[in-house]
Motif scaffolding. Structure first.
Motif, PDB file in Angstrom:
ATOM      1  N   ILE A  46      15.137  20.147  51.694  1.00  0.00           N
ATOM      2  CA  ILE A  46      14.848  18.710  51.577  1.00  0.00           C
ATOM      3  C   ILE A  46      13.411  18.423  52.007  1.00  0.00           C
ATOM      4  O   ILE A  46      12.677  17.708  51.327  1.00  0.00           O
ATOM      5  CB  ILE A  46      15.829  17.868  52.416  1.00  0.00           C
ATOM      6  CG1 ILE A  46      17.240  17.940  51.837  1.00  0.00           C
ATOM      7  CG2 ILE A  46      15.367  16.406  52.483  1.00  0.00           C
ATOM      8  CD1 ILE A  46      18.302  17.273  52.701  1.00  0.00           C
ATOM      9  N   MET A  47      12.994  18.995  53.128  1.00  0.00           N
ATOM     10  CA  MET A  47      11.665  18.684  53.667  1.00  0.00           C
ATOM     11  C   MET A  47      10.540  19.244  52.814  1.00  0.00           C
ATOM     12  O   MET A  47       9.447  18.676  52.778  1.00  0.00           O
ATOM     13  CB  MET A  47      11.540  19.180  55.111  1.00  0.00           C
ATOM     14  CG  MET A  47      12.486  18.475  56.077  1.00  0.00           C
ATOM     15  SD  MET A  47      12.451  16.664  56.023  1.00  0.00           S
ATOM     16  CE  MET A  47      10.834  16.339  56.701  1.00  0.00           C
ATOM     17  N   LEU A  48      10.770  20.342  52.096  1.00  0.00           N
ATOM     18  CA  LEU A  48       9.715  20.925  51.267  1.00  0.00           C
ATOM     19  C   LEU A  48       9.777  20.480  49.808  1.00  0.00           C
ATOM     20  O   LEU A  48       8.741  20.340  49.166  1.00  0.00           O
ATOM     21  CB  LEU A  48       9.757  22.448  51.338  1.00  0.00           C
ATOM     22  CG  LEU A  48       9.425  23.067  52.695  1.00  0.00           C
ATOM     23  CD1 LEU A  48       9.539  24.581  52.631  1.00  0.00           C
ATOM     24  CD2 LEU A  48       8.036  22.656  53.160  1.00  0.00           C
ATOM     25  N   ARG A  49      10.992  20.278  49.284  1.00  0.00           N
ATOM     26  CA  ARG A  49      11.119  20.001  47.854  1.00  0.00           C
ATOM     27  C   ARG A  49      11.704  18.629  47.524  1.00  0.00           C
ATOM     28  O   ARG A  49      11.732  18.234  46.370  1.00  0.00           O
ATOM     29  CB  ARG A  49      11.989  21.077  47.200  1.00  0.00           C
ATOM     30  CG  ARG A  49      11.364  22.460  47.231  1.00  0.00           C
ATOM     31  CD  ARG A  49      12.340  23.502  46.678  1.00  0.00           C
ATOM     32  NE  ARG A  49      12.057  24.869  47.006  1.00  0.00           N
ATOM     33  CZ  ARG A  49      12.029  25.419  48.216  1.00  0.00           C
ATOM     34  NH1 ARG A  49      12.251  24.679  49.258  1.00  0.00           N
ATOM     35  NH2 ARG A  49      11.787  26.691  48.410  1.00  0.00           N
TER      36      ARG A  49
ATOM     37  N   VAL B 138      10.247  11.772  48.453  1.00  0.00           N
ATOM     38  CA  VAL B 138       9.854  11.084  49.678  1.00  0.00           C
ATOM     39  C   VAL B 138      11.035  10.345  50.294  1.00  0.00           C
ATOM     40  O   VAL B 138      11.252  10.411  51.511  1.00  0.00           O
ATOM     41  CB  VAL B 138       8.670  10.115  49.412  1.00  0.00           C
ATOM     42  CG1 VAL B 138       8.375   9.274  50.644  1.00  0.00           C
ATOM     43  CG2 VAL B 138       7.439  10.886  48.987  1.00  0.00           C
ATOM     44  N   ASP B 139      11.823   9.662  49.476  1.00  0.00           N
ATOM     45  CA  ASP B 139      12.985   8.932  49.996  1.00  0.00           C
ATOM     46  C   ASP B 139      14.013   9.869  50.616  1.00  0.00           C
ATOM     47  O   ASP B 139      14.621   9.542  51.638  1.00  0.00           O
ATOM     48  CB  ASP B 139      13.652   8.101  48.891  1.00  0.00           C
ATOM     49  CG  ASP B 139      12.837   6.876  48.511  1.00  0.00           C
ATOM     50  OD1 ASP B 139      11.940   6.504  49.293  1.00  0.00           O
ATOM     51  OD2 ASP B 139      13.099   6.299  47.446  1.00  0.00           O
TER      52      ASP B 139
ATOM     53  N   HIS C 136      16.617  11.942  55.420  1.00  0.00           N
ATOM     54  CA  HIS C 136      17.038  13.109  56.197  1.00  0.00           C
ATOM     55  C   HIS C 136      16.491  13.030  57.621  1.00  0.00           C
ATOM     56  O   HIS C 136      17.223  13.236  58.595  1.00  0.00           O
ATOM     57  CB  HIS C 136      16.566  14.396  55.511  1.00  0.00           C
ATOM     58  CG  HIS C 136      16.911  15.641  56.252  1.00  0.00           C
ATOM     59  ND1 HIS C 136      18.204  15.964  56.639  1.00  0.00           N
ATOM     60  CD2 HIS C 136      16.133  16.652  56.714  1.00  0.00           C
ATOM     61  CE1 HIS C 136      18.196  17.111  57.283  1.00  0.00           C
ATOM     62  NE2 HIS C 136      16.948  17.561  57.356  1.00  0.00           N
ATOM     63  N   LEU C 137      15.223  12.698  57.754  1.00  0.00           N
ATOM     64  CA  LEU C 137      14.620  12.589  59.084  1.00  0.00           C
ATOM     65  C   LEU C 137      15.258  11.454  59.880  1.00  0.00           C
ATOM     66  O   LEU C 137      15.549  11.609  61.069  1.00  0.00           O
ATOM     67  CB  LEU C 137      13.104  12.388  58.958  1.00  0.00           C
ATOM     68  CG  LEU C 137      12.308  12.467  60.248  1.00  0.00           C
ATOM     69  CD1 LEU C 137      12.533  13.782  60.973  1.00  0.00           C
ATOM     70  CD2 LEU C 137      10.822  12.279  59.958  1.00  0.00           C
ATOM     71  N   LEU C 138      15.517  10.325  59.236  1.00  0.00           N
ATOM     72  CA  LEU C 138      16.196   9.223  59.919  1.00  0.00           C
ATOM     73  C   LEU C 138      17.595   9.630  60.382  1.00  0.00           C
ATOM     74  O   LEU C 138      18.030   9.263  61.478  1.00  0.00           O
ATOM     75  CB  LEU C 138      16.282   7.997  59.004  1.00  0.00           C
ATOM     76  CG  LEU C 138      14.996   7.192  58.837  1.00  0.00           C
ATOM     77  CD1 LEU C 138      15.135   6.170  57.718  1.00  0.00           C
ATOM     78  CD2 LEU C 138      14.631   6.512  60.146  1.00  0.00           C
ATOM     79  N   GLU C 139      18.288  10.407  59.560  1.00  0.00           N
ATOM     80  CA  GLU C 139      19.629  10.867  59.938  1.00  0.00           C
ATOM     81  C   GLU C 139      19.566  11.791  61.150  1.00  0.00           C
ATOM     82  O   GLU C 139      20.333  11.625  62.112  1.00  0.00           O
ATOM     83  CB  GLU C 139      20.292  11.587  58.769  1.00  0.00           C
ATOM     84  CG  GLU C 139      21.669  12.124  59.103  1.00  0.00           C
ATOM     85  CD  GLU C 139      22.294  12.913  57.957  1.00  0.00           C
ATOM     86  OE1 GLU C 139      23.468  13.283  58.122  1.00  0.00           O
ATOM     87  OE2 GLU C 139      21.628  13.168  56.943  1.00  0.00           O
TER      88      GLU C 139
END
Length: 142
Positions: free
Chosen positions: A53-56, A59-60, A65-68
């Motif tokens: 998720i973080m690499l590919r 942006v949303d 993912h980071l908020l979760e």
């Protein structure tokens, strides 16, 4: 000025290392130097991130993912705070002293559960070693 360092441990592979203590409230995102798994460092804690998720991701997707991940971390911290105070709610939100309209600050009480081995190791390996460092002390203990 002496730089403060903290010990960190990768939640993916368990590799340990030291980094410069980031500013309070900073979020550092990057790969583990050993396994290349993505992590977020927040408030001195290393949180696992999904590398794909973080690499590919779009942006949303990255934002969500980071908020979760951060939300779960904060949720656990808030739960710990209220669990420790649940027997006596007046300890958490005491009545303000007479003549004051603001509530008194949160009172400290010893935790009901013993500290974990991870917390003890972190204290012994990081906090105790750095206790004489003025910047580190101020950043951690206020």
């Amino acid at each position: 000025m002496m730089l403060s360092v903290i010990e960190v441990k990768c939640p993916h592979c368990g590799a340990q290392g030291k980094i410069v203590l980031p500013p309070l409230g900073a979020i550092i995102i990057g790969p583990c130097p050993e396994c290349q798994g993505m992590v977020a460092i927040f408030c001195g804690n290393v949180l696992p991130l999904d590398k794909d998720i973080m690499l590919r991701g779009k942006v949303d997707e990255k934002r969500e993912h980071l908020l979760e991940v951060l939300g779960l971390f904060l949720h656990d911290r808030v739960e710990q705070m209220f669990d420790e105070k649940e027997d006596d709610p007046d300890l958490l939100f005491p009545d303000p002293p007479k003549g004051e309209s603001e509530p008194a600050p949160l009172l400290d009480s010893p935790p009901k559960a013993p500290i974990s081995q991870t917390e003890l190791d972190s204290f012994l390996n990081t906090d105790l070693r750095m206790i004489d460092n003025k910047e580190y002390f101020k950043a951690v203990f206020g």
